[in-house]
Design an enzyme around this catalytic site. Structure first.
Site, PDB file in Angstrom:
ATOM      1  N   LYS A   1     -10.268  -0.817  10.439  1.00  0.00           N
ATOM      2  CA  LYS A   1     -10.397  -1.955   9.511  1.00  0.00           C
ATOM      3  C   LYS A   1     -10.788  -3.224  10.265  1.00  0.00           C
ATOM      4  O   LYS A   1     -11.057  -4.255   9.665  1.00  0.00           O
ATOM      5  CB  LYS A   1      -9.093  -2.171   8.758  1.00  0.00           C
ATOM      6  CG  LYS A   1      -8.756  -0.978   7.860  1.00  0.00           C
ATOM      7  CD  LYS A   1      -7.712  -1.305   6.873  1.00  0.00           C
ATOM      8  CE  LYS A   1      -7.117  -0.080   6.230  1.00  0.00           C
ATOM      9  NZ  LYS A   1      -7.952   0.479   5.164  1.00  0.00           N
TER      10      LYS A   1
ATOM     11  N   HIS B   1       0.872  -1.190   0.000  1.00  0.00           N
ATOM     12  CA  HIS B   1       0.000   0.000   0.000  1.00  0.00           C
ATOM     13  C   HIS B   1       0.908   1.239   0.000  1.00  0.00           C
ATOM     14  O   HIS B   1       2.036   1.183   0.501  1.00  0.00           O
ATOM     15  CB  HIS B   1      -0.823  -0.059   1.292  1.00  0.00           C
ATOM     16  CG  HIS B   1      -1.866   0.999   1.449  1.00  0.00           C
ATOM     17  ND1 HIS B   1      -1.591   2.284   1.839  1.00  0.00           N
ATOM     18  CD2 HIS B   1      -3.219   0.954   1.281  1.00  0.00           C
ATOM     19  CE1 HIS B   1      -2.714   2.979   1.923  1.00  0.00           C
ATOM     20  NE2 HIS B   1      -3.718   2.197   1.584  1.00  0.00           N
TER      21      HIS B   1
ATOM     22  N   CYS C   1      -4.826   2.626  -3.542  1.00  0.00           N
ATOM     23  CA  CYS C   1      -3.575   3.120  -2.930  1.00  0.00           C
ATOM     24  C   CYS C   1      -2.459   2.099  -3.107  1.00  0.00           C
ATOM     25  O   CYS C   1      -1.632   1.893  -2.197  1.00  0.00           O
ATOM     26  CB  CYS C   1      -3.757   3.455  -1.452  1.00  0.00           C
ATOM     27  SG  CYS C   1      -4.938   4.758  -1.164  1.00  0.00           S
TER      28      CYS C   1
ATOM     29  N   GLN D   1      -4.289  -5.065   7.015  1.00  0.00           N
ATOM     30  CA  GLN D   1      -5.247  -6.052   6.494  1.00  0.00           C
ATOM     31  C   GLN D   1      -5.013  -7.428   7.130  1.00  0.00           C
ATOM     32  O   GLN D   1      -5.670  -8.390   6.756  1.00  0.00           O
ATOM     33  CB  GLN D   1      -5.128  -6.164   4.965  1.00  0.00           C
ATOM     34  CG  GLN D   1      -5.326  -4.868   4.205  1.00  0.00           C
ATOM     35  CD  GLN D   1      -6.769  -4.359   4.249  1.00  0.00           C
ATOM     36  OE1 GLN D   1      -7.699  -5.093   4.589  1.00  0.00           O
ATOM     37  NE2 GLN D   1      -6.956  -3.099   3.906  1.00  0.00           N
TER      38      GLN D   1
ATOM     39  N   ASP E   1       3.283  -4.201   8.058  1.00  0.00           N
ATOM     40  CA  ASP E   1       2.049  -3.432   7.909  1.00  0.00           C
ATOM     41  C   ASP E   1       0.902  -4.431   8.075  1.00  0.00           C
ATOM     42  O   ASP E   1       0.606  -5.209   7.175  1.00  0.00           O
ATOM     43  CB  ASP E   1       2.055  -2.793   6.511  1.00  0.00           C
ATOM     44  CG  ASP E   1       0.698  -2.227   6.111  1.00  0.00           C
ATOM     45  OD1 ASP E   1      -0.286  -2.419   6.861  1.00  0.00           O
ATOM     46  OD2 ASP E   1       0.623  -1.616   5.028  1.00  0.00           O
TER      47      ASP E   1
HETATM   48  N1  PLP Z   1      -1.669  -0.611   4.671  1.00  0.00           N
HETATM   49  C1  PLP Z   1      -2.639  -1.335   4.104  1.00  0.00           C
HETATM   50  C2  PLP Z   1      -2.318  -2.714   3.617  1.00  0.00           C
HETATM   51  C3  PLP Z   1      -3.917  -0.802   3.964  1.00  0.00           C
HETATM   52  O1  PLP Z   1      -4.880  -1.524   3.392  1.00  0.00           O
HETATM   53  C4  PLP Z   1      -4.159   0.515   4.441  1.00  0.00           C
HETATM   54  C5  PLP Z   1      -5.490   1.132   4.242  1.00  0.00           C
HETATM   55  O2  PLP Z   1      -6.197   0.831   3.316  1.00  0.00           O
HETATM   56  C6  PLP Z   1      -3.127   1.205   5.047  1.00  0.00           C
HETATM   57  C7  PLP Z   1      -1.899   0.619   5.151  1.00  0.00           C
HETATM   58  C8  PLP Z   1      -3.342   2.566   5.605  1.00  0.00           C
HETATM   59  O3  PLP Z   1      -4.201   2.494   6.714  1.00  0.00           O
HETATM   60  P1  PLP Z   1      -4.773   3.811   7.392  1.00  0.00           P
HETATM   61  O4  PLP Z   1      -5.380   4.621   6.284  1.00  0.00           O
HETATM   62  O5  PLP Z   1      -5.797   3.306   8.358  1.00  0.00           O
HETATM   63  O6  PLP Z   1      -3.631   4.494   8.047  1.00  0.00           O
END
Ligand code: PLP
Length: 428
Positions: A248, A143, A386, A225, A222
């Protein structure tokens, strides 16, 4: 000092244990008030949980309870309400630690979410430990939140961002990953689960390879998900940092957590300066508080953090084994159903995946499909999610992504498939 039991919002537990009951999706659906709403006169079919999951009543109630009964600033007042709010807030730190198998609540930092957590690691650990000529290793399936902070760090330090490729199924090429690790690698940053493809990365193997081939590197995961779908144990993963967002995993937006090994957190400089992260301040010198507080400047999302605890309880009570089994079944059903529609191509067919069905429809732009599906009551995400490098890898500008949560059913998939056929008719 008050010794009474910590006040808990309705529906939240002091601690929770996992259960092995299969998921009762009918009962789960009744927990989510929004699922009874209509969109364009049609029942809402919510297939966008990877962007943000809906909230069960216990989470809504918990947040409301704080403002009605328990609200005051935390860590500041000696008055009763502030002490009770602080205790409820701090109790969640322990809950987060247990939820991901972290050894200590002192290793949990509350932040706005995954994005802020990765930026914190890049700006503190990264700035202190990455120098010219060093490398930060990520993968193609990240992401943007796990790309851009490292790019910024590498630009500043004249270090290199190195990318481990993925194969046509959307799996990280582990031989390439291994070959890219070296004594130059300082940070390895990987998603637990890809938001665009649903691929589950073999983080434990990635960490083991990093320990073998890049002894000076730390592994940042990260988990945005990961936590909604998988039982997470940071000790079993062997990583150094793990971060995720409450929104999430059925909790409020604007709050999340970063876990880091205590030895690393202790050695890391603070990030933002302000109230709560200090022990003493004079104009000549500031002495910083210890971790985790030295990374938590300013008033936090108090009610949101306490409601985050309610979301952890909710998910833990459902049981992540049961959640995983139900979602796995639904993913298999959805994969078969989509594969059977002529003109639909799945993007992301990893052997080990969860929760996301990304696809394109021949001759139809994903945004057009998304708008037509919306009129059928079906909420899907369309775009690059993203994760533009993933789109480039598969040579598509965007995909349609149906992502699953604990409340989704086979009927939801059936409505999606009927919607896709309608889209195809309109573009025939
Ligand atoms: N990393 C992953 C794999 C994501 O799916 C997301 C959000 O869609 C993020 C990071 C960023 O998360 P946040 O917008 O809650 O900071």
């Amino acid at each position: 000092m008050k010794t009474a039991a910590v006040e808990r919002p309705p529906g939240t537990a002091a601690d929770t244990t996992t259960t092995a009951r299969p998921l009762n999706v009918g009962a789960v659906r009744a927990d989510f008030p929004i699922l009874s709403t209509q969109v364009h006169g049609k029942p809402l079919i919510y297939l966008d949980s990877a962007a943000s999951a809906q909230k069960p009543q216990v989470v809504i109630d918990a947040e409301r309870h704080i403002y009605e009964r328990l609200y005051a600033n935390v860590h500041r007042g000696v008055h009763d309400l502030s002490m009770r709010a602080s205790e409820a807030y701090e109790m969640v730190r322990g809950k987060v630690a247990r939820f991901i198998g972290a050894p200590s609540a002192k290793e949990i930092i509350f932040l706005r979410g995954t994005t802020e957590a990765i930026n914190l690691v890049a700006q503190t650990y990264g700035r202190a430990n990455v120098a010219e000529g060093d490398e930060v290793l990520i993968t193609t399936l990240e992401h943007h939140a796990n790309i851009v902070p490292w790019q910024m760090l590498c630009d500043e330090k004249r270090a290199s961002l190195v990318i481990a490729p993925i194969n046509d199924a959307g799996e990280v090429d582990m031989a390439a990953f291994e070959s890219l690790l070296s004594s130059r690698t300082r940070i390895v940053a990987v998603a637990h689960v890809s938001n665009a493809l649903g691929t589950i990365n073999d983080v434990a193997s990635m960490t083991a390879l990093t320990r073998e081939r890049a002894r000076n590197a730390v592994v940042v995961v990260d988990g945005a998900q990961g936590v909604p779908h998988l039982e997470v144990d940071v000790r079993a993963l062997g990583c150094d940092f793990y971060c995720f967002s409450a929104h999430k995993m059925y909790g409020p937006s604007g709050v999340g957590a970063l876990w880091g090994r205590k030895t690393l957190l202790d050695a890391m400089p603070p990030w933002q300066g302000g109230g709560d992260m200090i022990l003493s301040v004079t104009f000549e010198k500031t002495t910083y508080n210890e971790a985790p507080f030295k990374f938590e400047a300013g008033t936090p999302n108090i009610a949101g953090t306490i409601a985050f605890g309610a979301a952890i309880d909710y998910l833990t009570n459902l049981g992540l084994k049961a959640v995983r089994a139900a979602e796995h079944d639904l993913l298999a059903y959805g994969t078969a159903a989509l594969s059977a529609v002529p003109g639909v191509r799945l993007i992301g067919t990893a052997a080990n995946k969860t929760s996301a069905l990304s696809f394109v429809i021949e001759g139809v732009h994903p945004h057009d499909a998304g708008s037509i599906l919306d009129y059928e009551g079906v909420a899907v995400r369309t775009g690059h999610h993203c994760a533009q490098p993933v789109m480039d890898r598969f040579n598509v500008p965007a995909t349609i992504r149906a992502s699953l949560g604990v409340y989704n059913t086979r009927e939801d998939i059936d409505v999606l498939i009927r919607g896709i056929k309608k889209v195809q008719e309109m573009f025939a």
